[in-house]
Scaffold this motif. Sequence first.
Motif, mmCIF file in Angstrom:
data_model
loop_
_atom_site.group_PDB
_atom_site.id
_atom_site.type_symbol
_atom_site.label_atom_id
_atom_site.label_comp_id
_atom_site.label_asym_id
_atom_site.label_seq_id
_atom_site.Cartn_x
_atom_site.Cartn_y
_atom_site.Cartn_z
ATOM 1 N N UNK A 32 0.832 -1.196 0.000
ATOM 2 C CA UNK A 32 0.000 0.000 0.000
ATOM 3 C C UNK A 32 0.872 1.253 0.000
ATOM 4 N N UNK A 33 1.930 1.265 0.792
ATOM 5 C CA UNK A 33 2.837 2.409 0.818
ATOM 6 C C UNK A 33 3.523 2.619 -0.512
ATOM 7 N N UNK A 34 3.910 1.511 -1.157
ATOM 8 C CA UNK A 34 4.547 1.594 -2.468
ATOM 9 C C UNK A 34 3.592 2.180 -3.504
ATOM 10 N N UNK A 35 2.321 1.766 -3.436
ATOM 11 C CA UNK A 35 1.326 2.285 -4.366
ATOM 12 C C UNK A 35 1.117 3.785 -4.171
ATOM 13 N N UNK A 36 1.015 4.218 -2.913
ATOM 14 C CA UNK A 36 0.830 5.649 -2.631
ATOM 15 C C UNK A 36 2.010 6.457 -3.150
ATOM 16 N N UNK A 37 3.208 5.926 -2.961
ATOM 17 C CA UNK A 37 4.403 6.620 -3.433
ATOM 18 C C UNK A 37 4.385 6.716 -4.953
ATOM 19 N N UNK A 38 3.988 5.638 -5.609
ATOM 20 C CA UNK A 38 3.935 5.639 -7.070
ATOM 21 C C UNK A 38 2.900 6.602 -7.625
ATOM 22 N N UNK A 39 1.827 6.803 -6.871
ATOM 23 C CA UNK A 39 0.789 7.734 -7.303
ATOM 24 C C UNK A 39 1.112 9.181 -6.949
ATOM 25 N N UNK A 40 2.200 9.368 -6.204
ATOM 26 C CA UNK A 40 2.616 10.718 -5.839
ATOM 27 C C UNK A 40 1.767 11.362 -4.760
ATOM 28 N N UNK A 41 1.117 10.545 -3.931
ATOM 29 C CA UNK A 41 0.253 11.120 -2.886
ATOM 30 C C UNK A 41 0.585 10.588 -1.507
ATOM 31 N N UNK A 42 1.859 10.233 -1.277
ATOM 32 C CA UNK A 42 2.206 9.707 0.038
ATOM 33 C C UNK A 42 2.191 10.787 1.114
ATOM 34 N N UNK A 43 2.275 12.054 0.722
ATOM 35 C CA UNK A 43 2.247 13.127 1.724
ATOM 36 C C UNK A 43 0.969 13.080 2.555
ATOM 37 N N UNK A 44 -0.122 12.663 1.943
ATOM 38 C CA UNK A 44 -1.383 12.555 2.681
ATOM 39 C C UNK A 44 -1.249 11.527 3.797
ATOM 40 N N UNK A 45 -0.632 10.389 3.481
ATOM 41 C CA UNK A 45 -0.431 9.344 4.484
ATOM 42 C C UNK A 45 0.520 9.812 5.575
ATOM 43 N N UNK A 46 1.557 10.567 5.194
ATOM 44 C CA UNK A 46 2.521 11.035 6.182
ATOM 45 C C UNK A 46 1.854 11.947 7.220
ATOM 46 N N UNK A 47 1.006 12.843 6.740
ATOM 47 C CA UNK A 47 0.285 13.737 7.664
ATOM 48 C C UNK A 47 -0.640 12.926 8.560
ATOM 49 N N UNK A 48 -1.306 11.938 7.990
ATOM 50 C CA UNK A 48 -2.216 11.093 8.756
ATOM 51 C C UNK A 48 -1.447 10.309 9.819
ATOM 52 N N UNK A 49 -0.287 9.772 9.461
ATOM 53 C CA UNK A 49 0.523 9.009 10.415
ATOM 54 C C UNK A 49 0.996 9.896 11.558
ATOM 55 N N UNK A 50 1.390 11.110 11.239
ATOM 56 C CA UNK A 50 1.829 12.036 12.296
ATOM 57 C C UNK A 50 0.705 12.300 13.287
ATOM 58 N N UNK A 51 -0.513 12.428 12.759
ATOM 59 C CA UNK A 51 -1.659 12.671 13.639
ATOM 60 C C UNK A 51 -1.961 11.440 14.490
ATOM 61 N N UNK A 52 -1.789 10.242 13.920
ATOM 62 C CA UNK A 52 -1.991 9.010 14.685
ATOM 63 C C UNK A 52 -1.004 8.929 15.849
ATOM 64 N N UNK A 53 0.260 9.185 15.554
ATOM 65 C CA UNK A 53 1.295 9.054 16.580
ATOM 66 C C UNK A 53 1.163 10.114 17.666
ATOM 67 N N UNK A 54 0.649 11.276 17.288
ATOM 68 C CA UNK A 54 0.481 12.359 18.265
ATOM 69 C C UNK A 54 -0.821 12.216 19.056
ATOM 70 N N UNK A 55 -1.656 11.236 18.658
ATOM 71 C CA UNK A 55 -2.906 11.027 19.365
ATOM 72 C C UNK A 55 -3.992 12.025 19.014
ATOM 73 N N UNK A 56 -3.788 12.782 17.919
ATOM 74 C CA UNK A 56 -4.799 13.773 17.527
ATOM 75 C C UNK A 56 -5.991 13.143 16.831
ATOM 76 N N UNK A 57 -5.810 11.927 16.350
ATOM 77 C CA UNK A 57 -6.912 11.204 15.744
ATOM 78 C C UNK A 57 -6.590 9.722 15.768
ATOM 79 N N UNK A 58 -7.547 8.896 15.397
ATOM 80 C CA UNK A 58 -7.337 7.451 15.368
ATOM 81 C C UNK A 58 -7.994 6.888 14.122
ATOM 82 N N UNK A 59 -7.498 5.743 13.694
ATOM 83 C CA UNK A 59 -8.104 5.092 12.549
ATOM 84 C C UNK A 59 -9.365 4.359 12.968
ATOM 85 N N UNK A 60 -10.190 3.980 12.010
ATOM 86 C CA UNK A 60 -11.447 3.310 12.332
ATOM 87 C C UNK A 60 -11.250 1.848 12.683
#
Length: 337
Positions: A206-234
């Motif tokens: 999944x990470x490889x696909x996001x990188x290939x599509x040029x939209x991994x920055x969205x995942x990076x921001x989401x991961x930062x929010x997960x680690x900081x506890x600002x949000x959680x996944x479903x």
Amino acid sequence: MEMGARVVPDVFDRIEWTVRDHFGEGLVCVHVGNAAKCDIKRHPAYPKFRAQAINSGVRSAATSRLWESMIAMGRLCDLDGEDTWRLVILDCIVPSFRQVSTSVARDFGVERDEIRAAMVATALEVWTDTVMGVPPRHVRDRMVKAAHGVAYSRGRSVSSEWSTDEIEIFRPEAPVQDSLLRALSIIDVSGIRDADVAEQVRGERFGSLLQGLGCFDVARVFHDALRAGRRSGSIGQAVKASRLARSRISSQNLYYYASDLYPSFIGLREAASAMGIAESAAHRLIRAGQFPFPVARAGRSYKVSVKALMHFMEIPDAIVHADDVENGSLHASGGVR
């Protein structure tokens, strides 16, 4: 009935109590399913919503935007394997069943509970049979007509084939779809016996696909929010930790569904573009009941569930771990962060 005898609720009452327990005192959003995320800010509590739905259905469900939205939410719930809105629809229909079931039971000498069970079962059969090819505005009336018909048919035959105990509000099983990521990979996750390895490979793909599509920055921001506890996944709401292979050594909060990266709903224009059709064509398909998956009505516009769109386009909504996704992206980028 003897004093102290236990009153067994019939299927109509069980449906109503189940739905009321689900919503409690909260607000009901029939547009996107979550009042906090809805553009329309006025939402009723369930008793008021139910009264409005019953009145709209009796007057003319075929022209009611409320019923069009209810049918769409029911279909979307079916895709997720949930029965909440299907039960809501039944709960808002059964008032029209009560008098008929009582009359048939009295006139034909048939157990009322048997008649009511048959009516609910028949309504559910119609619900399943009208997934495609029937415009949402006609679904409610078809369910009612079929349920009334079976009540009189059962009464005339004085049959006892139906039993309340046999009625189950079922969840239709979604068909298994082949994954696009799987098709793009030489590794078949289903053939990996080690659950830890399969989980890791799934996230890295999944990470490889996001990188290939040029939209991994969205995942990076989401991961930062997960680690900081600002949000959680479903994922924490749907899957127990015991089903996540490596949750024993890693935080469950870092797991999420691929769809968590996207908004829950998008506009019909964006969805049509992703599907490769014109927006006008999408409108025509919706009106004809031929759109390949349900859409939600919000005022004068339509909202499309991203999960439903992903399912239609065979984009896997995989459960992944943030670390694995980042490793896959790093590999695809040649080690450049």
